[in-house]
Design an enzyme around this catalytic site. Structure first.
Site, PDB file in Angstrom:
ATOM      1  N   PHE A 192       0.878  -1.176   0.000  1.00  0.00           N
ATOM      2  CA  PHE A 192       0.000   0.000   0.000  1.00  0.00           C
ATOM      3  C   PHE A 192       0.910   1.220   0.000  1.00  0.00           C
ATOM      4  O   PHE A 192       1.988   1.212   0.598  1.00  0.00           O
ATOM      5  CB  PHE A 192      -0.893  -0.035   1.246  1.00  0.00           C
ATOM      6  CG  PHE A 192      -1.844   1.116   1.342  1.00  0.00           C
ATOM      7  CD1 PHE A 192      -2.805   1.320   0.368  1.00  0.00           C
ATOM      8  CD2 PHE A 192      -1.783   1.996   2.410  1.00  0.00           C
ATOM      9  CE1 PHE A 192      -3.693   2.378   0.465  1.00  0.00           C
ATOM     10  CE2 PHE A 192      -2.662   3.057   2.515  1.00  0.00           C
ATOM     11  CZ  PHE A 192      -3.623   3.246   1.537  1.00  0.00           C
TER      12      PHE A 192
ATOM     13  N   ASP B 207       7.195  -3.107   7.866  1.00  0.00           N
ATOM     14  CA  ASP B 207       5.794  -2.718   7.704  1.00  0.00           C
ATOM     15  C   ASP B 207       4.999  -4.015   7.846  1.00  0.00           C
ATOM     16  O   ASP B 207       4.942  -4.837   6.928  1.00  0.00           O
ATOM     17  CB  ASP B 207       5.567  -2.061   6.345  1.00  0.00           C
ATOM     18  CG  ASP B 207       4.124  -1.579   6.168  1.00  0.00           C
ATOM     19  OD1 ASP B 207       3.250  -2.081   6.900  1.00  0.00           O
ATOM     20  OD2 ASP B 207       3.875  -0.737   5.289  1.00  0.00           O
TER      21      ASP B 207
ATOM     22  N   HIS C 177      -0.020  -5.958   7.458  1.00  0.00           N
ATOM     23  CA  HIS C 177      -0.844  -7.103   7.031  1.00  0.00           C
ATOM     24  C   HIS C 177      -0.553  -8.350   7.854  1.00  0.00           C
ATOM     25  O   HIS C 177      -1.063  -9.413   7.508  1.00  0.00           O
ATOM     26  CB  HIS C 177      -0.536  -7.459   5.570  1.00  0.00           C
ATOM     27  CG  HIS C 177      -0.772  -6.359   4.591  1.00  0.00           C
ATOM     28  ND1 HIS C 177      -0.361  -6.423   3.274  1.00  0.00           N
ATOM     29  CD2 HIS C 177      -1.390  -5.171   4.719  1.00  0.00           C
ATOM     30  CE1 HIS C 177      -0.706  -5.318   2.641  1.00  0.00           C
ATOM     31  NE2 HIS C 177      -1.324  -4.541   3.498  1.00  0.00           N
TER      32      HIS C 177
ATOM     33  N   GLN D 252      -6.620  -0.621  10.861  1.00  0.00           N
ATOM     34  CA  GLN D 252      -7.742  -0.141  10.034  1.00  0.00           C
ATOM     35  C   GLN D 252      -8.761  -1.271   9.876  1.00  0.00           C
ATOM     36  O   GLN D 252      -8.421  -2.433  10.050  1.00  0.00           O
ATOM     37  CB  GLN D 252      -7.146   0.355   8.707  1.00  0.00           C
ATOM     38  CG  GLN D 252      -8.120   0.747   7.627  1.00  0.00           C
ATOM     39  CD  GLN D 252      -8.510  -0.438   6.784  1.00  0.00           C
ATOM     40  OE1 GLN D 252      -7.761  -1.404   6.670  1.00  0.00           O
ATOM     41  NE2 GLN D 252      -9.704  -0.390   6.233  1.00  0.00           N
TER      42      GLN D 252
ATOM     43  N   LYS E 291      -8.220  -4.896   8.495  1.00  0.00           N
ATOM     44  CA  LYS E 291      -7.086  -5.710   8.951  1.00  0.00           C
ATOM     45  C   LYS E 291      -7.547  -6.837   9.889  1.00  0.00           C
ATOM     46  O   LYS E 291      -8.639  -6.776  10.454  1.00  0.00           O
ATOM     47  CB  LYS E 291      -6.050  -4.828   9.667  1.00  0.00           C
ATOM     48  CG  LYS E 291      -5.541  -3.666   8.812  1.00  0.00           C
ATOM     49  CD  LYS E 291      -4.884  -4.150   7.539  1.00  0.00           C
ATOM     50  CE  LYS E 291      -4.231  -3.073   6.708  1.00  0.00           C
ATOM     51  NZ  LYS E 291      -5.048  -1.945   6.342  1.00  0.00           N
TER      52      LYS E 291
ATOM     53  N   ARG F  71       6.841  14.401  25.023  1.00  0.00           N
ATOM     54  CA  ARG F  71       6.989  14.099  26.462  1.00  0.00           C
ATOM     55  C   ARG F  71       7.845  12.856  26.652  1.00  0.00           C
ATOM     56  O   ARG F  71       7.906  11.999  25.772  1.00  0.00           O
ATOM     57  CB  ARG F  71       5.629  13.820  27.105  1.00  0.00           C
ATOM     58  CG  ARG F  71       4.713  15.013  27.116  1.00  0.00           C
ATOM     59  CD  ARG F  71       3.437  14.669  27.890  1.00  0.00           C
ATOM     60  NE  ARG F  71       2.634  15.854  28.061  1.00  0.00           N
ATOM     61  CZ  ARG F  71       1.604  16.178  27.256  1.00  0.00           C
ATOM     62  NH1 ARG F  71       1.245  15.390  26.264  1.00  0.00           N
ATOM     63  NH2 ARG F  71       0.940  17.288  27.460  1.00  0.00           N
TER      64      ARG F  71
ATOM     65  N   TYR G 169       4.156  18.780  31.640  1.00  0.00           N
ATOM     66  CA  TYR G 169       4.324  19.898  30.704  1.00  0.00           C
ATOM     67  C   TYR G 169       5.790  20.173  30.380  1.00  0.00           C
ATOM     68  O   TYR G 169       6.166  21.300  30.124  1.00  0.00           O
ATOM     69  CB  TYR G 169       3.591  21.153  31.204  1.00  0.00           C
ATOM     70  CG  TYR G 169       2.097  20.992  31.010  1.00  0.00           C
ATOM     71  CD1 TYR G 169       1.565  20.867  29.729  1.00  0.00           C
ATOM     72  CD2 TYR G 169       1.230  20.935  32.092  1.00  0.00           C
ATOM     73  CE1 TYR G 169       0.207  20.679  29.531  1.00  0.00           C
ATOM     74  CE2 TYR G 169      -0.131  20.749  31.906  1.00  0.00           C
ATOM     75  CZ  TYR G 169      -0.636  20.624  30.628  1.00  0.00           C
ATOM     76  OH  TYR G 169      -1.976  20.421  30.413  1.00  0.00           O
TER      77      TYR G 169
ATOM     78  N   ARG H 269      -1.608   9.869  19.611  1.00  0.00           N
ATOM     79  CA  ARG H 269      -2.099   8.919  20.617  1.00  0.00           C
ATOM     80  C   ARG H 269      -3.359   8.196  20.151  1.00  0.00           C
ATOM     81  O   ARG H 269      -4.266   8.799  19.591  1.00  0.00           O
ATOM     82  CB  ARG H 269      -2.406   9.667  21.920  1.00  0.00           C
ATOM     83  CG  ARG H 269      -1.198  10.222  22.638  1.00  0.00           C
ATOM     84  CD  ARG H 269      -1.600  10.821  23.973  1.00  0.00           C
ATOM     85  NE  ARG H 269      -2.557  11.894  23.822  1.00  0.00           N
ATOM     86  CZ  ARG H 269      -2.248  13.194  23.792  1.00  0.00           C
ATOM     87  NH1 ARG H 269      -0.994  13.587  23.916  1.00  0.00           N
ATOM     88  NH2 ARG H 269      -3.191  14.099  23.658  1.00  0.00           N
TER      89      ARG H 269
HETATM   90  C1  LIG Z   1       1.198  -2.283   3.844  1.00  0.00           C
HETATM   91  C2  LIG Z   1       0.490  -1.143   4.524  1.00  0.00           C
HETATM   92  N1  LIG Z   1       1.219  -0.227   5.189  1.00  0.00           N
HETATM   93  C3  LIG Z   1       0.633   0.797   5.819  1.00  0.00           C
HETATM   94  C4  LIG Z   1      -0.735   0.973   5.807  1.00  0.00           C
HETATM   95  C5  LIG Z   1      -1.322   2.165   6.452  1.00  0.00           C
HETATM   96  O1  LIG Z   1      -2.198   1.863   7.480  1.00  0.00           O
HETATM   97  P1  LIG Z   1      -3.420   2.819   7.845  1.00  0.00           P
HETATM   98  O2  LIG Z   1      -4.467   2.656   6.789  1.00  0.00           O
HETATM   99  O3  LIG Z   1      -3.858   2.315   9.175  1.00  0.00           O
HETATM  100  O4  LIG Z   1      -2.903   4.210   7.908  1.00  0.00           O
HETATM  101  C6  LIG Z   1      -1.537   0.044   5.150  1.00  0.00           C
HETATM  102  C7  LIG Z   1      -3.009   0.162   5.124  1.00  0.00           C
HETATM  103  O5  LIG Z   1      -3.710  -0.569   4.472  1.00  0.00           O
HETATM  104  C8  LIG Z   1      -0.911  -1.038   4.473  1.00  0.00           C
HETATM  105  O6  LIG Z   1      -1.632  -1.938   3.785  1.00  0.00           O
END
Ligand SMILES: Cc1ncc(COP(=O)(O)O)c(C=O)c1O
Length: 412
Positions: A100, A171, A174, A197, A200, A229, A236, A246
């Protein structure tokens, strides 16, 4: 008389396969109510008491990492990781073409330059040889993607990284529940980044997580997600320029429910795909990705298999997808479309990003022939929720594919 549904014949699958998605249960209900009535709707200063902290600890342990920092979403998890690891303007970061786009845009958002490389046609994952060939004196790190949840060749990537003094950020958007040589994806490098998301395999609607085994990186990740922080310092007192990334208590309340089911779901998907793969091998013109030895569990976001037009009556993958869709089985092509072909790269729309004394390459000239071919002709994807039922669902899916193959002459 036509046999294929696309030509008016009977449909193979006329009921739901697998489960609908997302799934929720009593834990989510109870957790959400607990947050609502607690009057404590953010992780706040009392980090230890929050749902977010419980989720961070639970998920980190599940993926075999020491530390977790929950983030707003997966894109910002990668941005946060890049900041924590100290990326600077113009630094080059190697990532795969099949992913992605956020894998690469997260780099641009912190003024780094994504260098996109080809995938290995055997398993559709970033090619270690292509990584090696793309390294320059500006390269600082690699972002391998466990694409589709399939664990990448981490041994080769670690070896390349250590020889060239590069960091690795996985990354793992998935790959919740996937394991490489028995160890959770996302815990295999400097930092692992996840997305929560809604599509997933672990979701809070939106959300993200950074994992690490390195205490110093964990402190930086915490600070970069919390307006600079540091834990244990006055509230603060801000030490670095950083955003608010967050996760809310609502997200963590939901994610904790999913985490309770993740192990069982991962086992079900794994069991079903092993069965499905056996069946695929029996059908001419399609084949599974043959699992590498290091793949100890593949808990995919989408499952890829291969379509071979020349052994499938010469029809295109598009025609195969249409015929299969009519039989009741929808297939896609995952995130195989090479990311560097997006207008943002070809038209050089970086927005306010600045790359110091370096410039992004001409992305039109970046060649990823394997990814191009697989995206155009070969790669087929099935969503993870289809694999949450019983073997009878696998049989139906296989029956639909076999039926299209047996009657391919009807598609001529
Ligand atoms: C391989 C990959 N990296 C990063 C992301 C980004 O995640 P988000 O959609 O939670 O911002 C996705 C989202 O589908 C993804 O498939």
């Amino acid at each position: 008389m036509a046999k294929l549904a696309i030509n008016g014949g009977p449909r193979t699958i006329d009921r739901q396969i697998g489960k609908s998605w997302p799934i929720h249960g009593e834990t989510e209900r109870a957790n959400l109510l607990e947050v609502l009535e607690s009057g404590h709707w953010w992780r706040g200063g009392e980090a230890e008491a929050s749902m977010v902290a419980r989720f961070e600890q639970g998920f980190a342990a599940f993926q075999d990492a020491k530390y977790g920092v929950a983030i707003t979403n997966g894109t910002q998890a990668i941005e946060c990781a890049l900041k924590a690891i100290g990326v600077k303007p113009g630094d080059e970061v190697i990532c795969p073409a099949a992913t992605f786009v956020a894998t690469a845009t997260a780099c641009i958002l912190v003024n780094a330059i994504p260098i996109v490389v080809d995938i290995d046609p055997a398993n559709y994952q970033i090619s270690p040889a292509a990584i090696e060939a793309a390294i320059t004196e500006r390269t600082v790190g690699i972002i391998p993607v466990h694409y589709g949840g399939y664990p990448v060749d981490m041994a080769s990537i670690r070896e390349i990284a250590s020889r060239h003094g590069l960091w690795i950020i996985e990354d793992a958007a998935h790959a919740h529940g996937s394991t490489w040589n028995g160890q959770g994806c996302g815990s295999l490098s400097d930092i692992g980044c996840f997305s929560l998301q809604m599509g997933k395999t672990l979701t809070a609607g939106e959300g993200g997580v950074c994992l690490t085994n390195d205490e110093a990186l964990a402190e930086k990740l915490f600070s970069f997600h919390h307006i600079g922080r540091f834990a244990g310092r006055p509230f603060y007192e801000h030490h670095i320029v950083a955003s608010n990334l967050r996760m809310t208590e609502w997200q963590a309340a939901v994610a904790l429910g999913g985490l309770e089911r993740l192990e069982e779901q991962a086992e079900t998907r794994n069991r079903n795909t092993l069965y499905f793969e056996k069946g695929l091998r029996e059908i001419e013109g399609v084949s599974p990705i043959e699992r590498d030895d290091w793949v100890t569990r593949w808990n995919f976001y989408f499952y890829h298999f291969k379509f071979h037009s020349e052994q499938f009556g010469g029809i295109s993958r598009q025609r195969f997808a249409e015929a299969l869709g009519a039989e009741g089985l929808g297939i896609g092509s995952g995130h195989l479309h090479p990311i560097q072909k997006n207008p943002l790269f070809t038209e050089r729309n970086w927005g306010p990003a600045c790359f110091g004394d370096n410039e992004p390459p001409d992305y039109l000239s970046i060649q990823t022939p394997e990814c191009d071919r697989i995206a155009a002709e070969e790669g087929c994807s099935l969503t993870h929720r289809l694999f949450l039922g019983g073997t009878e669902d696998m049989d139906l899916m296989l029956e639909a594919i076999a039926k299209v193959r047996e009657n391919v002459a009807e598609l001529g």
